[in-house]
Write an enzyme that holds these catalytic residues in place. Structure first.
Site, PDB file in Angstrom:
ATOM      1  N   GLY A 261      56.440   3.580 -15.743  1.00 25.72           N
ATOM      2  CA  GLY A 261      56.522   1.926 -14.847  1.00 25.72           C
ATOM      3  C   GLY A 261      57.225   1.713 -14.540  1.00 25.72           C
ATOM      4  O   GLY A 261      57.047   0.561 -13.849  1.00 25.72           O
TER       5      GLY A 261
ATOM      6  N   ASP B   6      50.455 -13.692 -10.036  1.00 27.81           N
ATOM      7  CA  ASP B   6      49.347 -14.084  -9.348  1.00 27.81           C
ATOM      8  C   ASP B   6      48.139 -14.624 -10.015  1.00 27.81           C
ATOM      9  O   ASP B   6      46.993 -14.565  -9.511  1.00 27.81           O
ATOM     10  CB  ASP B   6      48.827 -12.294  -9.309  1.00 27.81           C
ATOM     11  CG  ASP B   6      48.705 -12.853  -7.750  1.00 27.81           C
ATOM     12  OD1 ASP B   6      48.561 -13.604  -6.565  1.00 27.81           O
ATOM     13  OD2 ASP B   6      47.516 -11.997  -7.139  1.00 27.81           O
TER      14      ASP B   6
ATOM     15  N   VAL C  91      56.691  -6.545  -8.830  1.00 30.46           N
ATOM     16  CA  VAL C  91      57.697  -8.155  -9.219  1.00 30.46           C
ATOM     17  C   VAL C  91      58.276  -8.546 -10.311  1.00 30.46           C
ATOM     18  O   VAL C  91      58.471  -9.894 -10.426  1.00 30.46           O
ATOM     19  CB  VAL C  91      55.304  -8.630  -9.420  1.00 30.46           C
ATOM     20  CG1 VAL C  91      55.296  -9.791  -9.753  1.00 30.46           C
ATOM     21  CG2 VAL C  91      54.822  -8.697  -8.025  1.00 30.46           C
TER      22      VAL C  91
ATOM     23  N   PRO D 117      56.502   1.664 -20.092  1.00 31.68           N
ATOM     24  CA  PRO D 117      56.426   2.585 -20.108  1.00 31.68           C
ATOM     25  C   PRO D 117      57.601   3.440 -19.175  1.00 31.68           C
ATOM     26  O   PRO D 117      57.272   2.480 -18.753  1.00 31.68           O
ATOM     27  CB  PRO D 117      55.272   3.177 -20.247  1.00 31.68           C
ATOM     28  CG  PRO D 117      54.743   2.275 -20.456  1.00 31.68           C
ATOM     29  CD  PRO D 117      55.072   0.927 -20.302  1.00 31.68           C
TER      30      PRO D 117
END
Length: 253
Positions: A56, A117, A33, A53
């Site tokens: 990620g 979202d 996303v 991080p």
């Protein structure tokens, strides 16, 4: 009695072309996303900092970091990150509690934010966008159905001429040239009216075919307020004269 003015239809969003060129946009998160959000704002020439991080980051975001398209801070978000002249925040982390904290901090500092979202925690939404050069068309469902917006966007894009982006680019160039010919503020209504005539009377194919020399010749018709066809322009004919169309007849241009 029915009002002559448009009916108000509440519940919508104010759709704007938000200029973020050289603005500092902070993206929190580095997954799929976030990658989509990053591409959107890079396309608008924003300056992007991603806080996440290193483990990620997905492949796309990692590529943009390694190619110096964006700045990367390899750690979790801290409230103090909002003190660095941030113009907009895009939060895309899979942690509802952390996301809500980000939104509240942004509200306190009056920084516009989008929490992925979570429509109630968004100052603005990302729509489904069709892009063809300078032409951008956005479909928004106001947070109700992003997938449906994508379907509607594809249907609309499928009905557009393939060359419409080039036609838009040529019209923009003609407008800039016209401003140099008639720069006075009082000329604005006439400029707008004449450009409208060009867009209405010329086909998209004509606009795409228009060359620099055609533009210069066309601008010569601005003062009298007339608009010849592209063929008349190249033949040096005045608008409204009889013109041979190559068949067994004549037509009025």
């Amino acid at each position: 009695m029915k009002s002559k003015y448009p009916e108000v239809q509440g519940g919508g969003s104010l759709l704007l072309a938000w200029q973020v060129r050289n603005k500092h946009i902070l993206v929190i998160g580095g997954g799929e996303v976030a990658a989509g959000r990053i591409l959107n704002v890079l396309n608008a020439d924003a300056k992007v900092t991603v806080i996440c991080p290193s483990e990620g980051l997905n492949d796309e975001v990692a590529h943009r970091v390694s190619s110096s398209q964006i700045t990367h801070i390899p750690r979790p978000f801290l409230p103090s990150d909002l003190n660095n002249d941030v113009d907009m925040v895009l939060c895309a982390v899979d942690d509802p509690i952390a996301s809500t904290q980000v939104y509240k901090l942004c509200k306190e500092k009056r920084i516009p934010a989008n929490i992925a979202d979570v429509p109630p925690e968004c100052d603005f939404y990302f729509g489904s966008v069709h892009r063809d050069g300078p032409l951008q068309i956005m479909i928004s469902t106001n947070g109700n159905g992003p997938k449906l917006a994508n379907i509607v966007r594809r249907q609309i894009a499928g009905g557009l001429p393939e060359n419409i982006g080039d036609a838009v680019r040529k019209v923009g160039l003609l407008r800039r040239k016209l401003r140099k010919v008639a720069p006075e503020q009082g000329e604005s209504p006439k400029r707008m009216g004449w450009m409208s005539k060009v867009c209405e009377q010329w086909s998209l194919e004509d606009l795409c075919e228009m060359k620099d020399e055609d533009m210069e010749a066309l601008l010569g018709y601005y003062k009298p307020g007339t608009v010849p066809s592209l063929n008349q322009l190249r033949l040096g004919q005045e608008p409204g004269v009889f013109e041979f169309d190559g068949s067994f007849g004549w037509y009025i241009g």
